[in-house]
Design an enzyme around this catalytic site. Structure first.
Site, mmCIF file in Angstrom:
data_model
loop_
_atom_site.group_PDB
_atom_site.id
_atom_site.type_symbol
_atom_site.label_atom_id
_atom_site.label_comp_id
_atom_site.label_asym_id
_atom_site.label_seq_id
_atom_site.Cartn_x
_atom_site.Cartn_y
_atom_site.Cartn_z
ATOM 1 N N ASP A 197 2.749 1.869 -0.355
ATOM 2 C CA ASP A 197 1.379 2.234 -0.364
ATOM 3 C C ASP A 197 1.004 3.690 -0.862
ATOM 4 O OD1 ASP A 197 0.849 -0.132 0.976
ATOM 5 O OD2 ASP A 197 0.477 0.440 2.951
ATOM 6 N N ASP A 235 -3.933 -12.523 4.898
ATOM 7 C CA ASP A 235 -3.653 -11.640 6.066
ATOM 8 C C ASP A 235 -3.690 -12.496 7.387
ATOM 9 O OD1 ASP A 235 -3.455 -8.882 4.968
ATOM 10 O OD2 ASP A 235 -5.294 -9.143 4.409
#
Lengths: 215, 257
Positions: B131, B12
């Site tokens: 997701d 990330d």
């Protein structure tokens, strides 16, 4: 004088990876990314990378007269390396995009992977994506790379109908296909050496030192 | 012998720095994504996924620069995701050296974008990130829906149908994250992974919930995943990529060592 290596740019894909990987192993050889047919013909060694769809690839090559430049290099005896769609474009014909005639440097035909299941009954995914093993035929381009070493592949079409003596590397994905093709001064790979970690860099290094005329 | 399953560490990155922490035992600057990617490359990672969580426009340029640096030093496939909304975003990332881009919210807002992207750049570089969250009650048969905004916003879209549709539009790979499992360390949502993997013809990357090496094995053998993505178990040096691969090989899975 140091050699010039041309990476053919026909406006289609990511040439950054190929040129950066070549620079990593190049020493004093000069890497030039070019779409100019004259520069391609003038180079000491030529890399023909490719991504995307074959119809667009061949169309752009013809439009920019890079097809003739590639054929000229192929006939010149200077080392020529095709990568992925670059390899496929060197064949006689591809089934992709309802059928496209290619450069005909090799007599092979490019076909889509059929729907298949593996030994556990799972569907084989297409694209064939990831690290697979290549069974080598004797060729200086494989020097210092272990037989059955793994390379990174990502493709939905594969080369078939290549005469056995031109298959420089074999791979299995539900079926056998040619992972590498060779003829004289020409070597072509279906996988991406620029994305295949150490094995890929060794192969590119071998290409930069390859003397096709020598035994 | 044949195609190996893949291990993909995920970074990330915010404004050019790795966030959420990467604490390799002997690394000087754990915040530099190029250094972290190099370490993973040396450790035998099969790909790197770079998730750009930068919100600002200026930060995006930093991201492109980071991708460029990474691509000139790391010679394994690099997927970049986060904030990919336009064909220009994709072109910029590919030109910077990304091999694949991952599209998430933009696909939900405008599914045709995926089609345009695949037509322009080829399916091989278009990953659709999904997701998904379970919405069925315990007594019902399993049903998962797509969520956006980090799992906060429901869309009412069925995950399996969506995955199929995205591959019909040209997605070359699905990055599947279980929002129920993400961050829990309880393992992948195996039923979800299996359902999506059976529904689509393209490779599926399982993500969300890895806490130990058996979870990686389960994702492949039970979930049918083609690749497994993990962050924290590798970032904190709990397990090395090599250990993970050896464990998976001992479970009968083909891996690249």
């Amino acid at each position: 004088m140091s050699e010039t290596i041309a990476v053919i740019d026909y406006g289609m894909g990511n040439l950054h990876s190929v040129s950066k990987a070549l620079e990593k192993v190049a020493g004093d050889q000069k890497i030039v990314v070019t779409g100019d047919p004259a520069a391609v013909v003038a180079a000491d060694r030529v890399v023909f990378p490719g991504v995307g769809a074959i119809r667009d690839c061949i169309a752009v090559l013809r439009e920019r007269e890079l097809d003739q430049a590639i054929l000229e290099v192929a006939a010149s005896g200077r080392p020529l390396l095709g990568i992925c769609v670059g390899m496929q474009a060197m064949m006689s014909h591809s089934e992709e995009n309802e059928g496209v005639d290619c450069l005909g440097i090799f007599p092979g035909v490019v076909r889509r992977f059929p729907e298949q299941v593996d030994e556990f009954g799972n569907r084989l995914k297409v694209p064939h994506m990831g690290w697979n093993q290549v069974r080598q035929s004797s060729h200086p381009m494989w020097q210092n790379i272990p037989d059955h070493g793994r390379f990174y592949f990502v493709h939905s079409y594969h080369v078939t109908d290549l005469p056995e003596e031109q298959v420089a590397g074999g791979c299995e994905y539900g079926l056998h296909f040619a992972a590498a093709a060779a003829r004289g001064n020409i070597f072509a790979v279906q996988f991406h050496p620029e994305k295949s970690a150490a094995h890929g860099l060794i192969l590119l290094d071998n290409f930069l030192r390859w003397q096709p005329g020598a035994a | 012998m044949g195609l190996a399953k893949r291990i993909i560490p995920c970074l990330d990155v915010d404004q050019g720095r790795v966030v959420k922490g990467v604490q390799f035992v002997d690394i000087r600057d754990a915040g530099d994504p190029v250094e972290v990617a190099r370490r993973y490359n040396e450790a035998g990672a099969d790909e790197i996924t770079f998730l750009d969580i930068t919100a600002s426009h200026e930060g995006r340029d930093t991201t492109l620069h980071t991708v460029e640096k990474m691509a000139s030093q790391v010679f394994i496939p690099l997927t970049v995701g986060g904030g990919v909304r336009t064909l220009e975003d994709i072109r910029n990332l590919l030109n910077a050296g990304a091999d694949k881009v991952s599209i998430n919210s933009a696909a939900v807002h405008d599914p045709a974008f995926v089609q345009a992207a695949a037509d322009r750049f080829g399916s091989q570089c278009i990953v659709v990130a999904i997701d998904a969250k379970k919405v069925s009650a315990e007594s019902e048969s399993n049903r998962w829906e797509i969520f956006t905004h980090g799992g906060r916003k429901a869309t009412g879209i069925d995950a399996i149908g969506w995955a199929r549709r995205m591959t019909e539009y040209g997605a070359g790979e699905i990055l599947l994250t279980s929002m129920d499992r993400d961050g829990t360390r309880n393992g992948f949502d195996i039923a979800l992974t299996r359902a999506i993997s059976e529904a689509v013809p393209v490779p599926v990357i399982a993500s969300g919930g890895v806490g130990n090496l058996q979870h990686l094995v389960d994702g492949v053998l039970q979930g049918g995943a083609d690749a497994v993505l993990a962050a924290s178990i590798f970032h904190f040096g709990e397990y090395s990529v090599r250990e993970a691969k050896e464990y998976m090989i001992s479970a009968g899975i083909e891996m690249r060592l």
